[in-house]
Design a protein around this motif. Structure first.
Motif, PDB file in Angstrom:
ATOM      1  N   TYR A 219     107.967  26.667  67.072  1.00  0.00           N
ATOM      2  CA  TYR A 219     107.920  25.408  67.819  1.00  0.00           C
ATOM      3  C   TYR A 219     107.952  24.226  66.865  1.00  0.00           C
ATOM      4  CZ  TYR A 219     106.713  28.224  71.879  1.00  0.00           C
ATOM      5  OH  TYR A 219     106.733  29.136  72.899  1.00  0.00           O
TER       6      TYR A 219
ATOM      7  N   ARG B  13     101.710  30.608  74.070  1.00  0.00           N
ATOM      8  CA  ARG B  13     103.097  30.546  74.533  1.00  0.00           C
ATOM      9  C   ARG B  13     103.220  30.677  76.050  1.00  0.00           C
ATOM     10  NH1 ARG B  13     103.184  31.659  69.352  1.00  0.00           N
ATOM     11  NH2 ARG B  13     105.137  31.561  68.169  1.00  0.00           N
TER      12      ARG B  13
ATOM     13  N   TYR C 276     102.328  23.986  73.763  1.00  0.00           N
ATOM     14  CA  TYR C 276     102.070  24.899  72.641  1.00  0.00           C
ATOM     15  C   TYR C 276     101.159  24.293  71.581  1.00  0.00           C
ATOM     16  CZ  TYR C 276     102.774  27.396  68.282  1.00  0.00           C
ATOM     17  OH  TYR C 276     102.567  28.050  67.090  1.00  0.00           O
TER      18      TYR C 276
END
Length: 248
Positions: A59, A123, A130
């Motif tokens: 991410y 997640r 996140y």
């Protein structure tokens, strides 16, 4: 927390590395570049609320095309990672990511089953949740350890012995993680769906093994700036390196 002897008994290919306070020294130190002008987010957007997911399942917070890219390999059960998050995350987000000059990529480096279980749960929501969920786990790490210890080794080992699609549910229930995430917007049904997804667990484990081999990750946290591994001696020194690249 006294580590359970069975923490490395997970039948997935997990690379277990030490939680280290510093990364290996990079080949060179940061060079001093010209200051980079702030890069506005698109109309109606805010870089601090912009999260994208990479092809490898990591991410990125902020401008995905930022000229300065900070990457952290982190373990959710690493005390040094929790310390770094407490010291630096707000500044990284509100000063550097907000400017559009810097993006911050978090790469989970899972060291054992509790780490893997928590990483799966971060997640469960949309991409935008996140980083907030990750920060919450790190901020409450000591309480999570206490509940994991209270689970007891016999129950912990019994959870590890369950089939793949039941193991992480049992671990999350036993360590209080399902309730922890429910208090932060992830319903039990969402958690169940995430924790029974064995593909997610395998992807996290595979990414850890790949990072060990390809990026020579020996401990957490480990940092990269624009693809270069940097020596980590604390947030002030890392911030100086970020500024030297033009984020000032």
């Amino acid at each position: 927390m006294k580590r359970f002897a069975s923490l490395i008994a997970l039948p997935l290919m997990l690379s277990v590395a030490a939680c280290s306070g510093e990364a290996e020294k990079g080949a060179e130190s940061a060079t001093s570049g010209e200051p980079i002008a702030a890069i506005p987010a698109p109309a109606g957007k805010n870089w601090t609320e912009t999260v994208t997911k990479t092809d490898k399942g990591y991410y990125v917070l902020g401008n995905p095309d930022a000229p300065i890219k900070l990457v952290e390999y982190a373990s959710l059960t690493c005390s040094h990672c929790a310390e770094f998050a407490e010291q630096a995350f707000e500044t990284i987000r509100d000063k550097y990511v907000a400017s559009g000059r810097v993006s911050f990529e978090m790469r989970n480096y899972v060291r054992e089953p509790l780490d893997l279980t928590a990483s799966m749960l971060t997640r469960c929501g949309p991409n935008e949740s996140y980083f907030a969920l990750t920060e919450q786990v790190l901020a409450n790490q000591a309480d999570i350890f206490t509940k994991a210890q209270a689970m007891g080794q016999q129950r912990f080992e019994a959870a590890l012995a369950m089939p793949d699609n039941q193991r992480f549910v049992a671990l999350a229930d036993g360590t209080g993680l399902i309730d922890f995430f429910a208090q932060r917007g992830i319903s039990r049904d969402q958690a169940m769906q995430c924790l029974t997804n064995v593909d997610t667990a395998r992807a996290l484990a595979d990414n850890t093994n790949t990072a060990t081999k390809e990026d020579d990750i020996q401990g957490t946290p480990t940092f990269f700036l624009n693809g270069r591994k940097v020596e980590f001696t604390g947030w002030p020194a890392l911030e100086t390196e970020i500024q030297a690249l033009g984020a000032r």
